[in-house]
Write a protein that holds these residues in place. Structure first.
Motif, PDB file in Angstrom:
ATOM      1  N   ILE A   1      39.792  38.996  36.703  1.00  0.00           N
ATOM      2  CA  ILE A   1      38.371  39.068  37.003  1.00  0.00           C
ATOM      3  C   ILE A   1      38.279  39.051  38.517  1.00  0.00           C
ATOM      4  O   ILE A   1      38.837  38.167  39.173  1.00  0.00           O
ATOM      5  CB  ILE A   1      37.603  37.882  36.399  1.00  0.00           C
ATOM      6  CG1 ILE A   1      37.697  37.918  34.868  1.00  0.00           C
ATOM      7  CG2 ILE A   1      36.145  37.904  36.860  1.00  0.00           C
ATOM      8  CD1 ILE A   1      37.140  36.674  34.199  1.00  0.00           C
ATOM      9  N   VAL A   2      37.592  40.049  39.071  1.00  0.00           N
ATOM     10  CA  VAL A   2      37.465  40.143  40.520  1.00  0.00           C
ATOM     11  C   VAL A   2      35.995  40.161  40.928  1.00  0.00           C
ATOM     12  O   VAL A   2      35.129  40.603  40.177  1.00  0.00           O
ATOM     13  CB  VAL A   2      38.161  41.417  41.069  1.00  0.00           C
ATOM     14  CG1 VAL A   2      39.653  41.375  40.820  1.00  0.00           C
ATOM     15  CG2 VAL A   2      37.562  42.681  40.497  1.00  0.00           C
ATOM     16  N   CYS A   3      35.746  39.646  42.109  1.00  0.00           N
ATOM     17  CA  CYS A   3      34.427  39.727  42.730  1.00  0.00           C
ATOM     18  C   CYS A   3      34.467  40.951  43.642  1.00  0.00           C
ATOM     19  O   CYS A   3      35.407  41.120  44.423  1.00  0.00           O
ATOM     20  CB  CYS A   3      34.153  38.463  43.533  1.00  0.00           C
ATOM     21  SG  CYS A   3      32.557  38.468  44.367  1.00  0.00           S
TER      22      CYS A   3
ATOM     23  N   ALA B   1      34.060  42.364  38.113  1.00  0.00           N
ATOM     24  CA  ALA B   1      34.694  43.434  37.358  1.00  0.00           C
ATOM     25  C   ALA B   1      36.003  42.924  36.755  1.00  0.00           C
ATOM     26  O   ALA B   1      36.596  41.963  37.249  1.00  0.00           O
ATOM     27  CB  ALA B   1      34.977  44.627  38.258  1.00  0.00           C
ATOM     28  N   LEU B   2      36.429  43.595  35.691  1.00  0.00           N
ATOM     29  CA  LEU B   2      37.722  43.338  35.083  1.00  0.00           C
ATOM     30  C   LEU B   2      38.656  44.426  35.606  1.00  0.00           C
ATOM     31  O   LEU B   2      38.348  45.614  35.522  1.00  0.00           O
ATOM     32  CB  LEU B   2      37.616  43.399  33.562  1.00  0.00           C
ATOM     33  CG  LEU B   2      38.834  42.969  32.780  1.00  0.00           C
ATOM     34  CD1 LEU B   2      39.188  41.517  33.067  1.00  0.00           C
ATOM     35  CD2 LEU B   2      38.580  43.160  31.293  1.00  0.00           C
TER      36      LEU B   2
ATOM     37  N   LEU C   1      37.875  43.617  46.944  1.00  0.00           N
ATOM     38  CA  LEU C   1      38.086  43.004  45.634  1.00  0.00           C
ATOM     39  C   LEU C   1      38.742  41.651  45.857  1.00  0.00           C
ATOM     40  O   LEU C   1      39.822  41.561  46.438  1.00  0.00           O
ATOM     41  CB  LEU C   1      38.982  43.891  44.764  1.00  0.00           C
ATOM     42  CG  LEU C   1      38.481  45.311  44.541  1.00  0.00           C
ATOM     43  CD1 LEU C   1      39.507  46.105  43.760  1.00  0.00           C
ATOM     44  CD2 LEU C   1      37.145  45.310  43.831  1.00  0.00           C
ATOM     45  N   PHE C   2      38.076  40.593  45.408  1.00  0.00           N
ATOM     46  CA  PHE C   2      38.600  39.239  45.561  1.00  0.00           C
ATOM     47  C   PHE C   2      38.940  38.706  44.177  1.00  0.00           C
ATOM     48  O   PHE C   2      38.039  38.490  43.356  1.00  0.00           O
ATOM     49  CB  PHE C   2      37.565  38.338  46.244  1.00  0.00           C
ATOM     50  CG  PHE C   2      38.049  36.945  46.468  1.00  0.00           C
ATOM     51  CD1 PHE C   2      38.915  36.661  47.514  1.00  0.00           C
ATOM     52  CD2 PHE C   2      37.656  35.920  45.633  1.00  0.00           C
ATOM     53  CE1 PHE C   2      39.375  35.371  47.716  1.00  0.00           C
ATOM     54  CE2 PHE C   2      38.109  34.627  45.825  1.00  0.00           C
ATOM     55  CZ  PHE C   2      38.968  34.354  46.873  1.00  0.00           C
ATOM     56  N   PRO C   3      40.232  38.523  43.867  1.00  0.00           N
ATOM     57  CA  PRO C   3      40.590  38.038  42.537  1.00  0.00           C
ATOM     58  C   PRO C   3      40.138  36.586  42.334  1.00  0.00           C
ATOM     59  O   PRO C   3      40.326  35.737  43.203  1.00  0.00           O
ATOM     60  CB  PRO C   3      42.115  38.152  42.500  1.00  0.00           C
ATOM     61  CG  PRO C   3      42.541  38.207  43.927  1.00  0.00           C
ATOM     62  CD  PRO C   3      41.395  38.741  44.718  1.00  0.00           C
ATOM     63  N   LEU C   4      39.528  36.336  41.183  1.00  0.00           N
ATOM     64  CA  LEU C   4      39.065  34.989  40.858  1.00  0.00           C
ATOM     65  C   LEU C   4      39.932  34.339  39.784  1.00  0.00           C
ATOM     66  O   LEU C   4      40.327  33.191  39.914  1.00  0.00           O
ATOM     67  CB  LEU C   4      37.609  35.035  40.390  1.00  0.00           C
ATOM     68  CG  LEU C   4      36.615  35.541  41.424  1.00  0.00           C
ATOM     69  CD1 LEU C   4      35.258  35.773  40.785  1.00  0.00           C
ATOM     70  CD2 LEU C   4      36.519  34.561  42.581  1.00  0.00           C
TER      71      LEU C   4
ATOM     72  N   ALA D   1      28.724  31.318  38.987  1.00  0.00           N
ATOM     73  CA  ALA D   1      28.176  32.597  39.442  1.00  0.00           C
ATOM     74  C   ALA D   1      28.328  33.669  38.367  1.00  0.00           C
ATOM     75  O   ALA D   1      27.419  34.478  38.159  1.00  0.00           O
ATOM     76  CB  ALA D   1      28.874  33.039  40.728  1.00  0.00           C
ATOM     77  N   MET D   2      29.469  33.667  37.664  1.00  0.00           N
ATOM     78  CA  MET D   2      29.698  34.673  36.629  1.00  0.00           C
ATOM     79  C   MET D   2      28.839  34.454  35.394  1.00  0.00           C
ATOM     80  O   MET D   2      28.507  35.394  34.684  1.00  0.00           O
ATOM     81  CB  MET D   2      31.170  34.693  36.217  1.00  0.00           C
ATOM     82  CG  MET D   2      32.069  35.335  37.233  1.00  0.00           C
ATOM     83  SD  MET D   2      33.758  35.511  36.655  1.00  0.00           S
ATOM     84  CE  MET D   2      34.326  33.823  36.722  1.00  0.00           C
ATOM     85  N   THR D   3      28.463  33.234  35.117  1.00  0.00           N
ATOM     86  CA  THR D   3      27.759  32.938  33.871  1.00  0.00           C
ATOM     87  C   THR D   3      26.251  32.730  34.031  1.00  0.00           C
ATOM     88  O   THR D   3      25.546  32.664  33.031  1.00  0.00           O
ATOM     89  CB  THR D   3      28.361  31.685  33.197  1.00  0.00           C
ATOM     90  OG1 THR D   3      28.267  30.569  34.094  1.00  0.00           O
ATOM     91  CG2 THR D   3      29.810  31.914  32.814  1.00  0.00           C
ATOM     92  N   CYS D   4      25.764  32.655  35.256  1.00  0.00           N
ATOM     93  CA  CYS D   4      24.340  32.353  35.453  1.00  0.00           C
ATOM     94  C   CYS D   4      23.442  33.560  35.236  1.00  0.00           C
ATOM     95  O   CYS D   4      22.233  33.400  35.064  1.00  0.00           O
ATOM     96  CB  CYS D   4      24.098  31.754  36.837  1.00  0.00           C
ATOM     97  SG  CYS D   4      24.165  32.951  38.186  1.00  0.00           S
ATOM     98  N   GLY D   5      23.986  34.779  35.287  1.00  0.00           N
ATOM     99  CA  GLY D   5      23.178  35.967  35.083  1.00  0.00           C
ATOM    100  C   GLY D   5      22.513  36.517  36.328  1.00  0.00           C
ATOM    101  O   GLY D   5      21.840  37.536  36.277  1.00  0.00           O
ATOM    102  N   ARG D   6      22.680  35.873  37.458  1.00  0.00           N
ATOM    103  CA  ARG D   6      22.039  36.332  38.691  1.00  0.00           C
ATOM    104  C   ARG D   6      22.883  37.346  39.460  1.00  0.00           C
ATOM    105  O   ARG D   6      22.368  38.045  40.324  1.00  0.00           O
ATOM    106  CB  ARG D   6      21.743  35.142  39.607  1.00  0.00           C
ATOM    107  CG  ARG D   6      20.643  34.257  39.076  1.00  0.00           C
ATOM    108  CD  ARG D   6      20.314  33.086  39.999  1.00  0.00           C
ATOM    109  NE  ARG D   6      20.518  33.362  41.398  1.00  0.00           N
ATOM    110  CZ  ARG D   6      20.959  32.452  42.261  1.00  0.00           C
ATOM    111  NH1 ARG D   6      21.246  31.233  41.872  1.00  0.00           N
ATOM    112  NH2 ARG D   6      21.129  32.762  43.537  1.00  0.00           N
TER     113      ARG D   6
END
Length: 74
Positions: A39-41, A25-26, A51-54, A15-20
């Motif tokens: 890195i959080v969603c 956020a950092l 904020l969901f930490p990934l 999800a973070m790398t696909c560009g969609r």
């Protein structure tokens, strides 16, 4: 020792790398009392944001190893 990347981690990375998606956020945070970042969603919940930490950045005291137990260089 064996290790496998869990499916939720793969989904988050994709999800973070696909560009969609742009809802990542950092964020400055603490891990075991040490300053680091995560890195959080970010998702909207009414008037608030959730904020969901990934992933959490490496701290000075972390010891990272590969699946064979060999230390990884920093």
């Amino acid at each position: 020792m064996s290790a496998e990347i869990p499916a939720p981690h793969k989904l988050a990375f994709n999800a973070m790398t696909c560009g969609r998606f742009e809802n990542f956020a950092l964020m400055a945070c603490n891990l075991d009392g040490l300053a680091t970042s995560a890195i959080v969603c970010v998702s909207k919940d009414g008037d608030a944001f959730r904020l969901f930490p990934l992933f959490v950045a490496v701290t000075q005291d972390m010891r990272l190893t590969d699946t064979d137990g060999q230390a990884l260089e920093r």
